[in-house]
Scaffold this motif. Structure first.
Motif, PDB file in Angstrom:
ATOM      1  N   LEU A 232     -19.316  26.516  -8.247  1.00  0.00           N
ATOM      2  CA  LEU A 232     -19.127  26.801  -6.830  1.00  0.00           C
ATOM      3  C   LEU A 232     -18.789  25.539  -6.034  1.00  0.00           C
ATOM      4  CD1 LEU A 232     -22.004  29.326  -6.140  1.00  0.00           C
ATOM      5  CD2 LEU A 232     -19.549  29.788  -6.090  1.00  0.00           C
ATOM      6  N   GLY A 233     -19.221  24.394  -6.521  1.00  0.00           N
ATOM      7  CA  GLY A 233     -18.986  23.136  -5.826  1.00  0.00           C
ATOM      8  C   GLY A 233     -17.522  22.815  -5.614  1.00  0.00           C
ATOM      9  N   LYS A 234     -16.643  23.324  -6.467  1.00  0.00           N
ATOM     10  CA  LYS A 234     -15.226  23.013  -6.323  1.00  0.00           C
ATOM     11  C   LYS A 234     -14.629  23.656  -5.073  1.00  0.00           C
ATOM     12  CE  LYS A 234     -13.565  26.693  -9.338  1.00  0.00           C
ATOM     13  NZ  LYS A 234     -12.872  26.998 -10.576  1.00  0.00           N
ATOM     14  N   PHE A 235     -15.320  24.621  -4.476  1.00  0.00           N
ATOM     15  CA  PHE A 235     -14.837  25.275  -3.269  1.00  0.00           C
ATOM     16  C   PHE A 235     -15.331  24.589  -1.991  1.00  0.00           C
ATOM     17  CE2 PHE A 235     -14.881  28.639  -6.492  1.00  0.00           C
ATOM     18  CZ  PHE A 235     -13.543  28.967  -6.466  1.00  0.00           C
ATOM     19  N   ARG A 236     -16.215  23.616  -2.127  1.00  0.00           N
ATOM     20  CA  ARG A 236     -16.778  22.932  -0.962  1.00  0.00           C
ATOM     21  C   ARG A 236     -15.672  22.230  -0.171  1.00  0.00           C
ATOM     22  NH1 ARG A 236     -22.114  20.818   0.263  1.00  0.00           N
ATOM     23  NH2 ARG A 236     -22.687  22.147  -1.455  1.00  0.00           N
ATOM     24  N   GLY A 237     -15.711  22.399   1.137  1.00  0.00           N
ATOM     25  CA  GLY A 237     -14.765  21.718   1.999  1.00  0.00           C
ATOM     26  C   GLY A 237     -13.420  22.409   2.153  1.00  0.00           C
ATOM     27  N   ARG A 238     -13.260  23.586   1.610  1.00  0.00           N
ATOM     28  CA  ARG A 238     -11.978  24.279   1.697  1.00  0.00           C
ATOM     29  C   ARG A 238     -11.779  25.029   3.002  1.00  0.00           C
ATOM     30  NH1 ARG A 238      -9.330  26.228  -3.772  1.00  0.00           N
ATOM     31  NH2 ARG A 238      -9.528  24.259  -4.863  1.00  0.00           N
ATOM     32  N   LEU A 239     -12.840  25.289   3.730  1.00  0.00           N
ATOM     33  CA  LEU A 239     -12.742  25.998   5.007  1.00  0.00           C
ATOM     34  C   LEU A 239     -12.763  24.981   6.151  1.00  0.00           C
ATOM     35  CD1 LEU A 239     -15.237  28.919   4.355  1.00  0.00           C
ATOM     36  CD2 LEU A 239     -12.752  29.019   4.344  1.00  0.00           C
ATOM     37  N   PRO A 240     -12.076  25.308   7.237  1.00  0.00           N
ATOM     38  CA  PRO A 240     -12.107  24.408   8.395  1.00  0.00           C
ATOM     39  C   PRO A 240     -13.527  24.269   8.938  1.00  0.00           C
ATOM     40  CG  PRO A 240     -10.512  26.188   8.706  1.00  0.00           C
ATOM     41  CD  PRO A 240     -11.247  26.471   7.458  1.00  0.00           C
ATOM     42  N   GLU A 241     -13.801  23.145   9.579  1.00  0.00           N
ATOM     43  CA  GLU A 241     -15.134  22.881  10.122  1.00  0.00           C
ATOM     44  C   GLU A 241     -15.576  23.944  11.114  1.00  0.00           C
ATOM     45  OE1 GLU A 241     -17.457  20.483   9.566  1.00  0.00           O
ATOM     46  OE2 GLU A 241     -16.249  19.861   7.854  1.00  0.00           O
ATOM     47  N   ASP A 242     -14.642  24.505  11.895  1.00  0.00           N
ATOM     48  CA  ASP A 242     -15.003  25.473  12.925  1.00  0.00           C
ATOM     49  C   ASP A 242     -14.963  26.918  12.434  1.00  0.00           C
ATOM     50  OD1 ASP A 242     -12.274  25.522  12.600  1.00  0.00           O
ATOM     51  OD2 ASP A 242     -11.816  25.739  14.726  1.00  0.00           O
ATOM     52  N   PHE A 243     -14.856  27.143  11.126  1.00  0.00           N
ATOM     53  CA  PHE A 243     -14.807  28.495  10.572  1.00  0.00           C
ATOM     54  C   PHE A 243     -16.146  29.194  10.759  1.00  0.00           C
ATOM     55  CE2 PHE A 243     -15.556  31.517   7.136  1.00  0.00           C
ATOM     56  CZ  PHE A 243     -14.465  32.347   7.288  1.00  0.00           C
ATOM     57  N   VAL A 244     -16.100  30.441  11.226  1.00  0.00           N
ATOM     58  CA  VAL A 244     -17.306  31.260  11.391  1.00  0.00           C
ATOM     59  C   VAL A 244     -17.047  32.589  10.681  1.00  0.00           C
ATOM     60  CG1 VAL A 244     -18.821  32.426  13.016  1.00  0.00           C
ATOM     61  CG2 VAL A 244     -17.848  30.214  13.604  1.00  0.00           C
ATOM     62  N   PHE A 245     -17.936  32.941   9.774  1.00  0.00           N
ATOM     63  CA  PHE A 245     -17.793  34.199   9.054  1.00  0.00           C
ATOM     64  C   PHE A 245     -18.301  35.328   9.937  1.00  0.00           C
ATOM     65  CE2 PHE A 245     -19.573  37.519   6.317  1.00  0.00           C
ATOM     66  CZ  PHE A 245     -18.434  37.870   5.619  1.00  0.00           C
ATOM     67  N   ASP A 246     -17.466  36.335  10.132  1.00  0.00           N
ATOM     68  CA  ASP A 246     -17.833  37.495  10.939  1.00  0.00           C
ATOM     69  C   ASP A 246     -17.957  38.702  10.002  1.00  0.00           C
ATOM     70  OD1 ASP A 246     -18.206  39.514  12.743  1.00  0.00           O
ATOM     71  OD2 ASP A 246     -16.361  39.164  13.860  1.00  0.00           O
ATOM     72  N   ARG A 247     -19.170  39.109   9.717  1.00  0.00           N
ATOM     73  CA  ARG A 247     -19.419  40.197   8.771  1.00  0.00           C
ATOM     74  C   ARG A 247     -18.778  41.508   9.227  1.00  0.00           C
ATOM     75  NH1 ARG A 247     -22.425  40.591   4.552  1.00  0.00           N
ATOM     76  NH2 ARG A 247     -23.586  38.720   4.984  1.00  0.00           N
ATOM     77  N   GLU A 248     -18.847  41.805  10.510  1.00  0.00           N
ATOM     78  CA  GLU A 248     -18.258  43.051  11.023  1.00  0.00           C
ATOM     79  C   GLU A 248     -16.745  43.051  10.845  1.00  0.00           C
ATOM     80  OE1 GLU A 248     -19.541  44.171  14.910  1.00  0.00           O
ATOM     81  OE2 GLU A 248     -21.633  43.736  14.452  1.00  0.00           O
ATOM     82  N   ASP A 249     -16.106  41.930  11.111  1.00  0.00           N
ATOM     83  CA  ASP A 249     -14.670  41.816  10.946  1.00  0.00           C
ATOM     84  C   ASP A 249     -14.296  41.981   9.465  1.00  0.00           C
ATOM     85  OD1 ASP A 249     -11.956  41.319  11.713  1.00  0.00           O
ATOM     86  OD2 ASP A 249     -12.203  39.261  10.972  1.00  0.00           O
ATOM     87  N   ALA A 250     -15.067  41.376   8.587  1.00  0.00           N
ATOM     88  CA  ALA A 250     -14.795  41.470   7.148  1.00  0.00           C
ATOM     89  C   ALA A 250     -14.995  42.904   6.642  1.00  0.00           C
ATOM     90  CB  ALA A 250     -15.683  40.512   6.381  1.00  0.00           C
ATOM     91  N   SER A 251     -15.963  43.614   7.208  1.00  0.00           N
ATOM     92  CA  SER A 251     -16.239  44.982   6.775  1.00  0.00           C
ATOM     93  C   SER A 251     -15.151  45.953   7.208  1.00  0.00           C
ATOM     94  CB  SER A 251     -17.582  45.451   7.334  1.00  0.00           C
ATOM     95  OG  SER A 251     -18.615  44.674   6.789  1.00  0.00           O
ATOM     96  N   CYS A 252     -14.441  45.626   8.265  1.00  0.00           N
ATOM     97  CA  CYS A 252     -13.388  46.509   8.777  1.00  0.00           C
ATOM     98  C   CYS A 252     -12.148  46.493   7.896  1.00  0.00           C
ATOM     99  CB  CYS A 252     -13.000  46.111  10.198  1.00  0.00           C
ATOM    100  SG  CYS A 252     -14.278  46.463  11.395  1.00  0.00           S
ATOM    101  N   ARG A 253     -11.981  45.488   7.097  1.00  0.00           N
ATOM    102  CA  ARG A 253     -10.768  45.345   6.284  1.00  0.00           C
ATOM    103  C   ARG A 253     -10.732  46.305   5.158  1.00  0.00           C
ATOM    104  NH1 ARG A 253     -10.622  38.853   6.121  1.00  0.00           N
ATOM    105  NH2 ARG A 253     -10.689  38.616   8.330  1.00  0.00           N
TER     106      ARG A 253
END
Length: 56
Positions: free
Chosen positions: A35-56
């Motif tokens: 899992l460590g290889k994925f560290r730092g791949r998202l922008p610093e200001d990224f916020v995960f929105d569970r409701e938005d993800a569930s709508c997809r």
């Protein structure tokens, strides 16, 4: 000859055992290492929105 239901039941039982048994310390370390290889791949200001993800 085994029936498909027998194979499915055996697979379900194995899956349940694997889920219930705690992973070894080495397995946990290896998973975290992978899992460590994925560290730092998202922008610093990224916020995960569970409701938005569930709508997809």
């Amino acid at each position: 000859m085994a029936k498909i239901a027998d194979h499915t039941r055996a697979a379900e039982e194995l899956s349940q055992r694997e889920w219930q048994e705690p992973a070894s310390r080495a397995a946990r370390k290896e998973a975290l290492k992978r899992l460590g290889k994925f560290r730092g791949r998202l922008p610093e200001d990224f916020v995960f929105d569970r409701e938005d993800a569930s709508c997809r």
